[in-house]
Design a protein around this motif. Structure first.
Motif, PDB file in Angstrom:
ATOM      1  N   ARG A  37       0.723  -1.207   0.079  1.00  0.00           N
ATOM      2  CA  ARG A  37      -0.065   0.137  -0.074  1.00  0.00           C
ATOM      3  C   ARG A  37       0.919   1.033   0.164  1.00  0.00           C
ATOM      4  O   ARG A  37       0.436   2.345  -0.710  1.00  0.00           O
ATOM      5  N   ARG A  38       2.004   1.148   0.680  1.00  0.00           N
ATOM      6  CA  ARG A  38       2.766   2.526   0.802  1.00  0.00           C
ATOM      7  C   ARG A  38       3.234   2.514  -0.375  1.00  0.00           C
ATOM      8  O   ARG A  38       3.667   3.672  -1.069  1.00  0.00           O
ATOM      9  N   LEU A  39       3.792   1.717  -1.074  1.00  0.00           N
ATOM     10  CA  LEU A  39       4.358   1.728  -2.406  1.00  0.00           C
ATOM     11  C   LEU A  39       3.714   2.148  -3.693  1.00  0.00           C
ATOM     12  O   LEU A  39       4.049   3.142  -4.357  1.00  0.00           O
ATOM     13  N   VAL A  40       2.304   1.834  -3.463  1.00  0.00           N
ATOM     14  CA  VAL A  40       1.255   2.220  -4.735  1.00  0.00           C
ATOM     15  C   VAL A  40       0.662   3.237  -4.322  1.00  0.00           C
ATOM     16  O   VAL A  40       0.145   3.985  -5.547  1.00  0.00           O
ATOM     17  N   ALA A  41       0.666   3.819  -3.080  1.00  0.00           N
ATOM     18  CA  ALA A  41      -0.451   4.883  -2.737  1.00  0.00           C
ATOM     19  C   ALA A  41      -0.003   6.010  -3.457  1.00  0.00           C
ATOM     20  O   ALA A  41      -1.044   6.934  -3.826  1.00  0.00           O
ATOM     21  N   PRO A  42       1.112   6.669  -3.496  1.00  0.00           N
ATOM     22  CA  PRO A  42       1.322   8.003  -4.390  1.00  0.00           C
ATOM     23  C   PRO A  42       0.855   7.702  -5.958  1.00  0.00           C
ATOM     24  O   PRO A  42       0.324   8.610  -6.499  1.00  0.00           O
ATOM     25  N   THR A  43       0.834   6.457  -6.465  1.00  0.00           N
ATOM     26  CA  THR A  43       0.398   6.449  -7.752  1.00  0.00           C
ATOM     27  C   THR A  43      -1.122   6.376  -8.172  1.00  0.00           C
ATOM     28  O   THR A  43      -1.741   7.135  -8.859  1.00  0.00           O
ATOM     29  N   LEU A  44      -1.634   5.686  -6.733  1.00  0.00           N
ATOM     30  CA  LEU A  44      -2.960   5.972  -6.781  1.00  0.00           C
ATOM     31  C   LEU A  44      -3.707   7.305  -6.502  1.00  0.00           C
ATOM     32  O   LEU A  44      -4.446   7.903  -7.206  1.00  0.00           O
ATOM     33  N   HIS A  45      -2.918   7.973  -5.636  1.00  0.00           N
ATOM     34  CA  HIS A  45      -3.252   9.496  -5.677  1.00  0.00           C
ATOM     35  C   HIS A  45      -2.960  10.256  -6.607  1.00  0.00           C
ATOM     36  O   HIS A  45      -4.009  11.125  -7.096  1.00  0.00           O
ATOM     37  N   ALA A  46      -2.188  10.020  -7.390  1.00  0.00           N
ATOM     38  CA  ALA A  46      -1.809  10.882  -8.571  1.00  0.00           C
ATOM     39  C   ALA A  46      -2.886  10.724  -9.683  1.00  0.00           C
ATOM     40  O   ALA A  46      -3.332  11.580 -10.494  1.00  0.00           O
ATOM     41  N   ALA A  47      -3.266   9.397  -9.853  1.00  0.00           N
ATOM     42  CA  ALA A  47      -4.311   8.918 -10.788  1.00  0.00           C
ATOM     43  C   ALA A  47      -5.754   9.521 -10.399  1.00  0.00           C
ATOM     44  O   ALA A  47      -6.341  10.088 -11.331  1.00  0.00           O
ATOM     45  N   VAL A  48      -6.061   9.671  -9.131  1.00  0.00           N
ATOM     46  CA  VAL A  48      -7.019  10.239  -8.764  1.00  0.00           C
ATOM     47  C   VAL A  48      -7.052  11.714  -8.945  1.00  0.00           C
ATOM     48  O   VAL A  48      -8.191  12.353  -9.274  1.00  0.00           O
ATOM     49  N   GLU A  49      -6.009  12.229  -8.603  1.00  0.00           N
ATOM     50  CA  GLU A  49      -5.753  13.736  -8.882  1.00  0.00           C
ATOM     51  C   GLU A  49      -6.104  14.080 -10.106  1.00  0.00           C
ATOM     52  O   GLU A  49      -6.335  15.135 -10.630  1.00  0.00           O
ATOM     53  N   ALA A  50      -5.668  13.347 -11.164  1.00  0.00           N
ATOM     54  CA  ALA A  50      -6.014  13.613 -12.436  1.00  0.00           C
ATOM     55  C   ALA A  50      -7.257  13.565 -13.013  1.00  0.00           C
ATOM     56  O   ALA A  50      -7.598  14.112 -14.069  1.00  0.00           O
ATOM     57  N   LEU A  51      -8.018  13.169 -12.320  1.00  0.00           N
ATOM     58  CA  LEU A  51      -9.743  13.196 -12.621  1.00  0.00           C
ATOM     59  C   LEU A  51     -10.361  14.258 -12.496  1.00  0.00           C
ATOM     60  O   LEU A  51      -9.674  15.536 -12.001  1.00  0.00           O
ATOM     61  N   PRO A  52     -11.337  14.814 -13.435  1.00  0.00           N
ATOM     62  CA  PRO A  52     -11.925  16.069 -13.195  1.00  0.00           C
ATOM     63  C   PRO A  52     -12.526  16.320 -11.844  1.00  0.00           C
ATOM     64  O   PRO A  52     -12.852  15.222 -10.774  1.00  0.00           O
ATOM     65  N   LEU A  98       9.531  -2.080  -7.670  1.00  0.00           N
ATOM     66  CA  LEU A  98       9.094  -0.830  -7.922  1.00  0.00           C
ATOM     67  C   LEU A  98       8.679  -0.859  -9.366  1.00  0.00           C
ATOM     68  O   LEU A  98       8.020   0.251  -9.948  1.00  0.00           O
ATOM     69  N   SER A  99       9.454  -1.614 -10.250  1.00  0.00           N
ATOM     70  CA  SER A  99       8.899  -1.489 -11.683  1.00  0.00           C
ATOM     71  C   SER A  99       7.497  -1.793 -11.895  1.00  0.00           C
ATOM     72  O   SER A  99       7.110  -1.580 -13.078  1.00  0.00           O
ATOM     73  N   ALA A 100       7.044  -2.860 -11.096  1.00  0.00           N
ATOM     74  CA  ALA A 100       5.623  -3.185 -11.211  1.00  0.00           C
ATOM     75  C   ALA A 100       4.391  -2.159 -10.445  1.00  0.00           C
ATOM     76  O   ALA A 100       3.330  -2.506 -10.432  1.00  0.00           O
ATOM     77  N   VAL A 101       4.915  -1.232  -9.946  1.00  0.00           N
ATOM     78  CA  VAL A 101       4.066  -0.217  -9.331  1.00  0.00           C
ATOM     79  C   VAL A 101       2.835   0.247 -10.214  1.00  0.00           C
ATOM     80  O   VAL A 101       1.751   0.296  -9.786  1.00  0.00           O
ATOM     81  N   PRO A 102       3.215   0.528 -11.565  1.00  0.00           N
ATOM     82  CA  PRO A 102       2.038   0.945 -12.214  1.00  0.00           C
ATOM     83  C   PRO A 102       1.068   0.050 -12.612  1.00  0.00           C
ATOM     84  O   PRO A 102       0.009   0.149 -12.660  1.00  0.00           O
ATOM     85  N   ALA A 103       1.556  -1.262 -12.661  1.00  0.00           N
ATOM     86  CA  ALA A 103       0.784  -2.428 -12.865  1.00  0.00           C
ATOM     87  C   ALA A 103      -0.262  -2.689 -11.618  1.00  0.00           C
ATOM     88  O   ALA A 103      -1.376  -2.878 -11.670  1.00  0.00           O
ATOM     89  N   ALA A 104       0.463  -2.493 -10.687  1.00  0.00           N
ATOM     90  CA  ALA A 104      -0.325  -2.858  -9.315  1.00  0.00           C
ATOM     91  C   ALA A 104      -1.243  -1.550  -8.859  1.00  0.00           C
ATOM     92  O   ALA A 104      -2.477  -1.812  -8.595  1.00  0.00           O
ATOM     93  N   ALA A 105      -1.114  -0.426  -9.373  1.00  0.00           N
ATOM     94  CA  ALA A 105      -1.993   0.665  -9.247  1.00  0.00           C
ATOM     95  C   ALA A 105      -3.038   0.482 -10.136  1.00  0.00           C
ATOM     96  O   ALA A 105      -4.270   0.731 -10.028  1.00  0.00           O
ATOM     97  N   ALA A 106      -2.597   0.137 -11.422  1.00  0.00           N
ATOM     98  CA  ALA A 106      -3.774  -0.067 -12.526  1.00  0.00           C
ATOM     99  C   ALA A 106      -4.672  -1.199 -12.005  1.00  0.00           C
ATOM    100  O   ALA A 106      -6.025  -1.002 -12.127  1.00  0.00           O
ATOM    101  N   ALA A 152      -8.920   5.614 -15.503  1.00  0.00           N
ATOM    102  CA  ALA A 152      -7.763   5.878 -14.726  1.00  0.00           C
ATOM    103  C   ALA A 152      -6.540   4.501 -14.606  1.00  0.00           C
ATOM    104  O   ALA A 152      -5.394   4.645 -14.910  1.00  0.00           O
ATOM    105  N   GLY A 153      -7.477   3.460 -14.416  1.00  0.00           N
ATOM    106  CA  GLY A 153      -6.385   2.308 -14.634  1.00  0.00           C
ATOM    107  C   GLY A 153      -5.758   1.919 -15.802  1.00  0.00           C
ATOM    108  O   GLY A 153      -4.636   1.776 -15.640  1.00  0.00           O
ATOM    109  N   VAL A 154      -6.309   2.198 -16.839  1.00  0.00           N
ATOM    110  CA  VAL A 154      -5.766   1.918 -17.950  1.00  0.00           C
ATOM    111  C   VAL A 154      -4.772   3.127 -18.215  1.00  0.00           C
ATOM    112  O   VAL A 154      -3.526   2.917 -18.920  1.00  0.00           O
ATOM    113  N   ARG A 155      -5.041   4.452 -18.028  1.00  0.00           N
ATOM    114  CA  ARG A 155      -4.264   5.514 -18.175  1.00  0.00           C
ATOM    115  C   ARG A 155      -2.875   5.386 -17.451  1.00  0.00           C
ATOM    116  O   ARG A 155      -1.728   5.696 -17.916  1.00  0.00           O
TER     117      ARG A 155
END
Length: 363
Positions: A37-52, A98-106, A152-155
């Protein structure tokens, strides 16, 4: 009635070799989940922040980061089991997690999108001990924020590791389509009195197994695996584990407690849901199945006494024992596919711990 498995059989490689070498001392699953959760949280937050803006606010509420007024909150966004599996599969492939963080967040974004829609379809008013999005903000809002999280998951896969983008996106989108078909079947079952166990198993594999299979395959891919056989083995590992996972979820839906599930006790029976133990029970030629049929397919809402009677009848058919054995069987098959993928010792240790977490939840 015998234990039913999906059409595929145990992998030849696993049949010809013994289980992987001793993974060493048991890993602490709480540590694994917290780290994921700690490793993936920043990517999740960024993905949600990019939404309208309005969609972002609802997604943030769903994840437990804010309350309905937009104020910071610290509610849980879930255990992050699929996230942990994705990262552990990257380690099992010999790569850097760390290389798999985008996949985990998706995967986590898609999973949460499906939860929002699932709550709406099932009219479940609670999610993680808080009002579900549809119950708090309306059905239209739930549909739209769920759709946004699928996007967002695909993005999020369109990130740094361009060599994985096309293949990874196809894997994720195929899992999403299968998940949708599983949801469609699950919804259609509500109006049917003749759902077979095989139909139910196909639905469960699509609704739960597909995404966990994708999580494991994506983790292995981002961890450096290019061998198609190894990727397939990891995908089948996740699929079978997904079947075991859903079986325990369905078990908890009848015999669990609110503290463990975040939902009211016996909620699946109140809703007359065609869960695995219920479908098994209804397809047994027993007096209990006949009485359960009358209760389940009668008119009007079930009274509390009827709901408790339904739980007794399901158990009398042997469904409670069957669903446990079903989960154990698919967990064993998952382990065989994991062996066929020849994981690293470190990744194996983490995956074995996560398998135990998934398969022993009813305890």
């Amino acid at each position: 009635m015998t234990l039913t498995q999906p059409a595929d059989t145990a992998p030849v490689a696993a049949q010809q070799t013994s289980a992987p070498s001793n993974p060493g001392p048991p890993r602490d699953t709480d540590v694994l989940l917290r780290r994921a959760r700690r490793l993936v949280a920043p990517t999740l937050h960024a993905a949600v922040e990019a939404l309208p803006e309005q969609t972002r606010a609802l997604a943030s509420y769903h994840f437990g980061w804010t309350d309905l007024s937009g104020h910071p909150d610290s509610a849980s966004w879930g255990k992050g089991v699929r996230t942990a599996f994705t990262l552990a599969c990257a380690r099992a492939a010999g790569g850097d997690e760390l290389s798999a963080v985008p996949a985990a967040a998706a995967v986590e974004l898609v999973h949460n999108a499906s939860l929002i829609h699932d709550d709406l379809l099932d009219t479940d008013t609670m999610r993680r001990h808080r009002p579900a999005v549809w119950a708090a903000c309306g059905t239209a809002a739930a549909v739209l924020v769920g759709d946004a999280l699928f996007h967002a998951g695909v993005r999020v896969l369109q990130g740094e590791l361009a060599e994985h983008t096309t293949a990874a996106t196809v894997v994720l989108l195929d899992a999403v389509l299968e998940l949708i078909e599983g949801e469609k079947a699950d919804t259609a079952f509500e109006a049917r009195h003749d759902v077979t166990l095989d139909e139910c198993l196909t639905m469960v594999e699509a609704k739960t197994g597909a995404l966990l299979g994708a999580a494991c395959a994506l983790g292995a891919r981002y961890g450096g695996t290019t061998d198609p056989d190894h990727l397939k083995a990891m995908a089948r590992f996740g699929r079978h584990l997904g079947l075991a996972y859903q079986a325990i979820d369905d078990y908890m839906g009848i015999w669990g407690v609110t503290a463990g599930t975040g939902k009211p006790v016996l909620a699946d029976l109140v809703r007359r849901k065609k869960s695995l133990p219920v479908v098994y029970a209804l397809n047994t030629a027993t007096p209990a199945a006949a009485e359960l049929t009358q209760l389940y397919f009668g008119n009007g809402d079930l009274a509390p006494s009827d709901v408790h009677r339904a739980a007794e009848l399901v158990e009398q058919t042997g469904a409670r024992d069957w669903v446990r054995e079903f989960s154990r069987g698919h967990t064993a098959t998952a382990r065989e596919y994991l062996a066929a993928a020849r994981p690293t010792a470190d990744g194996l240790a983490d995956l074995c711990a996560l398998v135990r977490l998934v398969s022993e939840r009813e305890a």
